[in-house]
Motif scaffolding. Structure first.
Motif, PDB file in Angstrom:
ATOM      1  N   TRP A   1     -55.191  -2.551 -50.803  1.00 26.18           N
ATOM      2  CA  TRP A   1     -56.312  -1.864 -50.160  1.00 26.18           C
ATOM      3  C   TRP A   1     -57.142  -1.054 -51.149  1.00 26.18           C
ATOM      4  O   TRP A   1     -58.189  -0.513 -50.780  1.00 26.18           O
ATOM      5  CB  TRP A   1     -55.792  -0.923 -49.068  1.00 26.18           C
TER       6      TRP A   1
ATOM      7  N   ARG B   1     -56.918   9.362 -43.911  1.00 29.94           N
ATOM      8  CA  ARG B   1     -57.311   8.994 -42.551  1.00 29.94           C
ATOM      9  C   ARG B   1     -57.404   7.473 -42.416  1.00 29.94           C
ATOM     10  O   ARG B   1     -56.910   6.901 -41.433  1.00 29.94           O
ATOM     11  CB  ARG B   1     -58.646   9.642 -42.195  1.00 29.94           C
ATOM     12  N   SER B   2     -57.976   6.815 -43.379  1.00 29.90           N
ATOM     13  CA  SER B   2     -58.079   5.355 -43.331  1.00 29.90           C
ATOM     14  C   SER B   2     -56.702   4.708 -43.379  1.00 29.90           C
ATOM     15  O   SER B   2     -56.466   3.674 -42.740  1.00 29.90           O
ATOM     16  CB  SER B   2     -58.939   4.842 -44.488  1.00 29.90           C
TER      17      SER B   2
ATOM     18  N   GLU C   1     -59.739  13.228 -46.027  1.00 33.00           N
ATOM     19  CA  GLU C   1     -60.482  12.460 -47.029  1.00 33.00           C
ATOM     20  C   GLU C   1     -59.771  12.379 -48.372  1.00 33.00           C
ATOM     21  O   GLU C   1     -60.283  11.753 -49.310  1.00 33.00           O
ATOM     22  CB  GLU C   1     -61.875  13.073 -47.222  1.00 33.00           C
TER      23      GLU C   1
ATOM     24  N   ALA D   1     -57.700  10.251 -36.171  1.00 34.75           N
ATOM     25  CA  ALA D   1     -57.245   9.053 -36.882  1.00 34.75           C
ATOM     26  C   ALA D   1     -56.636   8.040 -35.920  1.00 34.75           C
ATOM     27  O   ALA D   1     -56.855   6.826 -36.046  1.00 34.75           O
ATOM     28  CB  ALA D   1     -56.232   9.445 -37.959  1.00 34.75           C
TER      29      ALA D   1
ATOM     30  N   GLY E   1     -59.347   6.432 -34.080  1.00 30.72           N
ATOM     31  CA  GLY E   1     -60.007   5.496 -34.987  1.00 30.72           C
ATOM     32  C   GLY E   1     -59.225   4.205 -35.127  1.00 30.72           C
ATOM     33  O   GLY E   1     -59.807   3.121 -35.260  1.00 30.72           O
TER      34      GLY E   1
ATOM     35  N   GLU F   1     -55.474   4.858 -39.901  1.00 34.51           N
ATOM     36  CA  GLU F   1     -56.243   3.968 -39.026  1.00 34.51           C
ATOM     37  C   GLU F   1     -55.928   2.494 -39.283  1.00 34.51           C
ATOM     38  O   GLU F   1     -55.836   1.690 -38.354  1.00 34.51           O
ATOM     39  CB  GLU F   1     -57.735   4.214 -39.225  1.00 34.51           C
ATOM     40  N   GLN F   2     -55.763   2.139 -40.544  1.00 36.65           N
ATOM     41  CA  GLN F   2     -55.557   0.730 -40.907  1.00 36.65           C
ATOM     42  C   GLN F   2     -54.086   0.380 -41.108  1.00 36.65           C
ATOM     43  O   GLN F   2     -53.761  -0.767 -41.442  1.00 36.65           O
ATOM     44  CB  GLN F   2     -56.335   0.411 -42.192  1.00 36.65           C
TER      45      GLN F   2
ATOM     46  N   VAL G   1     -57.793   4.472 -50.903  1.00 32.45           N
ATOM     47  CA  VAL G   1     -58.097   4.724 -49.492  1.00 32.45           C
ATOM     48  C   VAL G   1     -57.835   6.195 -49.165  1.00 32.45           C
ATOM     49  O   VAL G   1     -56.979   6.839 -49.768  1.00 32.45           O
ATOM     50  CB  VAL G   1     -57.254   3.838 -48.550  1.00 32.45           C
ATOM     51  N   SER G   2     -58.618   6.702 -48.195  1.00 34.86           N
ATOM     52  CA  SER G   2     -58.372   8.063 -47.718  1.00 34.86           C
ATOM     53  C   SER G   2     -57.144   8.061 -46.814  1.00 34.86           C
ATOM     54  O   SER G   2     -56.754   7.019 -46.265  1.00 34.86           O
ATOM     55  CB  SER G   2     -59.579   8.582 -46.938  1.00 34.86           C
TER      56      SER G   2
ATOM     57  N   GLY H   1     -59.552   0.032 -35.957  1.00 38.24           N
ATOM     58  CA  GLY H   1     -58.511  -0.097 -36.961  1.00 38.24           C
ATOM     59  C   GLY H   1     -57.434  -1.071 -36.563  1.00 38.24           C
ATOM     60  O   GLY H   1     -57.669  -2.043 -35.832  1.00 38.24           O
ATOM     61  N   SER H   2     -56.224  -0.786 -37.007  1.00 39.37           N
ATOM     62  CA  SER H   2     -55.115  -1.735 -36.823  1.00 39.37           C
ATOM     63  C   SER H   2     -54.657  -1.847 -35.380  1.00 39.37           C
ATOM     64  O   SER H   2     -53.977  -2.802 -35.023  1.00 39.37           O
ATOM     65  CB  SER H   2     -53.936  -1.300 -37.702  1.00 39.37           C
TER      66      SER H   2
END
Length: 677
Positions: free
Chosen positions: A475, A481-482, A439, A588, A591, A485-486, A478-479, A596-597
């Motif tokens: 973006w 993890r994100s 996070e 991740a 995710g 994911e992205q 962002v965390s 996600g991506s």
């Protein structure tokens, strides 16, 4: 008084060692005379100085014992009755993981020729390089043996000190082990052979039993393998190259690598110069040999078409690198190699590549020319179960699955994420490291300055290095993890700097990336300037599914020779990451597939985790991921294999310019993982 005591003491000693009268009138020394030490009846230093008789016993007994031992060893060591028994021709047989036969690879490639068929300059090229005193030595080299004994005693290189005769003995014995017993046997047999055989016969035997690489034993087959001609047609220059191979074809076959080529050229030139020094080649003729005699390419063996050749090459390489079997011994055949490759999965991977590339048309589309696809699938315990090395081994021997020439791009960022979670970050040089979590928030905008503890990072072009996201998208905050994911690259680049690029490198190495595939430690390191093979990339991701446990990839389960098991060093698991970190990376990557991506990979089945990989210059496309049972990596790139210069993938298969370069590897990956289950 002192004189009287001295006389009494001397009389006492002499009484003890006095001779006894025998009936025959002969006298025998008592043994006590030889062990009278310290010497009674002597004073001061003389009491501790041994007599000449004692010195004779101390020095003489070991000499007599050693002489006796050598005489005994010389007597009991026998010359092999059949000097050609070694040439039994056998195949090496490779098996699939289920025990069914995969391939049989050639018999020993050997053909004897009489010495008079070998041109004298070629003979002297060999002798000048290996044993210039061959015709005058007794089959052994005393100075060479001394060096070899010293080397063995000190743990050094034991390969030196061998004459042609000794090397011939090693050839017919099929035993390259080097210890004192082996060396003594070699010397004794060499001396006996030198007494029983003419020098010409020994040289002929040596030339007909030596390994020249390319599966060739004997100079006749070597001439055919390297120059496509009979040995009688070789010139001194070609003979010098074949002589160089006797030092180790694996290191001197110029076709195997650029380093090999340089070593071969250097030794070839040295041998020709050496022939001049030994009077076997005139300086004028030597001056005509200035161009290296390039051998012809090594022909591919029959039965290795499709993917089989890539599998056999990899299995053989693993055996030679993880056992005591030398390439020369391997070429003699008789080995049974049980591989890790699963026939159904190799077929499924081949089909996935074939189906996904049906739209590729290099004949009419420039962007489709020189396309290469490499793929590998690895189990969590390191077993390589499938690979795709190219369209056909007989047409392209270069293994696309095992090349370290293609940058992995953003598929590297999960390793940066793992390094951050396990090692924390350092914002002040020399300061404490601060933990990060999934996070932890970073700036996800495009074009953000990359920072070091001292301030902005300045590139070699004199400009501040900035982050670059796909599509230049911003973006916001962002965390981490994100970001995984992205596939937001900017935070991953900065995270790599904050962790320390050397720390990220350590994590990558723990996950199996090889040192020579690592990229330069600059900000781009965090977003994939490293060039791992598809095999190593899949193996690294396998650790995320295995709770952080990592096992180096391997392709052979066991090896035997004529049914007898041989020692094979298999890898063992190590904990590359804390289990909690592996779970966070796994979450991740799952995710990324769920929403996600990498959501296009979801079709491969439940619990799939994965990541696409692209590069800023569009020279590589990757997909790496796993389902808990298999980790698979697929890479695509365009390159001329002569110079490995990478070309852009834009427009591949007629795709629009904004189609990501991960599209084709993603489709291959999905089709294979769905079929493999």
């Amino acid at each position: 008084m002192r004189a009287a005591r001295r006389q009494d003491g001397q009389a006492e000693v002499e009484a003890e060692v006095e001779v006894e009268e025998r009936g025959s009138g002969r006298r025998r020394w008592r043994p006590l005379r030889w062990i009278d030490y310290p010497r009674r009846g002597r004073r001061g230093v003389r009491r501790w100085l041994p007599s000449w008789r004692q010195l004779l016993v101390v020095l003489g007994l070991p000499t007599v014992a050693l002489t006796g031992l050598v005489a005994w060893f010389f007597t009991v060591t026998k010359v092999p009755a059949d000097l050609n028994a070694f040439a039994t021709q056998q195949n090496n047989v490779y098996y699939w993981a289920d025990g069914t036969e995969m391939a049989r690879v050639g018999e020993t490639n050997r053909q004897e020729v009489p010495l008079d068929r070998v041109p004298e300059p070629v003979q002297w090229a060999v002798l000048s390089a290996e044993n210039a005193t061959f015709y005058s030595d007794p089959g052994i080299s005393v100075s060479g043996i001394g060096r070899a004994v010293v080397a063995m005693a000190t743990g050094g290189d034991t390969q030196g000190g061998s004459t042609i005769t000794q090397q011939y003995v090693k050839n017919i014995y099929l035993n390259q082990r080097q210890d004192m017993s082996r060396k003594l046997s070699e010397m004794v047999i060499a001396m006996k052979l030198d007494q029983r055989m003419s020098k010409q016969d020994i040289l002929a035997g040596y030339l007909n039993t030596s390994w020249f690489g390319r599966g060739s034993y004997g100079i006749e087959r070597a001439a055919a393998a390297y120059y496509g001609k009979d040995v009688s047609q070789l010139n001194p220059s070609e003979g010098a190259l074949l002589a160089a191979l006797l030092k180790g074809a694996g290191q001197f076959d110029p076709a195997l690598s650029a380093d090999n080529h340089q070593r071969a050229e250097d030794r070839w030139a040295w041998i020709l110069d050496r022939m001049v020094d030994t009077g076997r080649l005139s300086a004028a003729e030597r001056a005509t040999y200035t161009v290296f005699p390039e051998p012809r390419p090594q022909p591919k063996a029959a039965g290795l078409s499709g993917q089989i050749g890539y599998l056999v090459d990899m299995a053989r390489g693993y055996v030679e690198g993880h056992s005591d079997i030398t390439p020369a011994q391997f070429d003699l055949g008789g080995h049974q190699i049980r591989t890790t490759f699963e026939k159904t999965k190799v077929a499924a991977l081949t089909a996935a590549v074939r189906d996904a590339t049906q739209g590729i048309d290099p004949g009419s589309r420039e962007a489709d020319k020189l396309l290469k696809v490499g793929a590998a699938s690895v189990a969590p315990d390191g077993r390589i179960v499938a690979l795709y090395g190219g369209p056909d081994y007989l047409k392209q021997g270069f293994d696309n699955a095992n090349t370290s020439s293609v940058p992995i791009g953003s598929a590297f960022t999960p390793l940066v994420y793992a390094a951050g979670l396990s090692q924390g970050v350092q914002h002040r040089r020399g300061g404490d490291r601060t933990p990060v979590t999934p996070e932890t928030v970073y700036d996800g905008d495009d074009g953000v300055k990359v920072l070091t503890p001292e301030g902005p990072y300045w590139g070699r072009d004199g400009k501040i290095v900035k982050t670059a996201n796909d599509g230049k998208r911003d973006w916001g905050r962002v965390s981490l993890r994100s970001a995984v994911e992205q596939s937001v690259n900017g935070p991953m680049m900065q995270l790599g700097m904050d962790v320390g690029l050397d720390k990220v490198q350590q994590t990558a190495a723990a996950l199996g990336l090889l040192p020579d595939s690592m990229g330069e430690l600059v900000p781009a390191f965090g977003v994939g300037n490293s060039r791992p093979s598809a095999i190593r990339a899949a193996d690294a991701y396998a650790a995320f599914a295995a709770g952080g446990s990592h096992t180096d990839p391997y392709s052979v389960l066991r090896v035997t020779r004529n049914g007898e098991p041989l020692t094979l060093r298999l890898p063992t698991a190590s904990q590359a990451l804390p289990a909690a970190v592996a779970r966070d990376v796994d979450a991740a990557l799952k995710g990324a597939v769920r929403g996600g991506s990498a959501k296009a990979l979801a079709e491969a089945g439940p619990d799939v985790a994965g990541k696409f990989g692209t590069t800023p210059d569009r020279t590589a496309g990757w997909t790496v991921g796993y389902n808990g049972r298999l980790a698979t990596a697929v890479t695509v790139f365009r390159a001329d294999l002569k110079d490995m210069k990478l070309l852009s993938l834009e427009g591949l298969g007629g795709a629009s310019p904004d189609t990501p370069d991960s599209d084709l590897p993603g489709r291959i990956w999905t089709a294979f993982m769905k079929a493999a289950g």
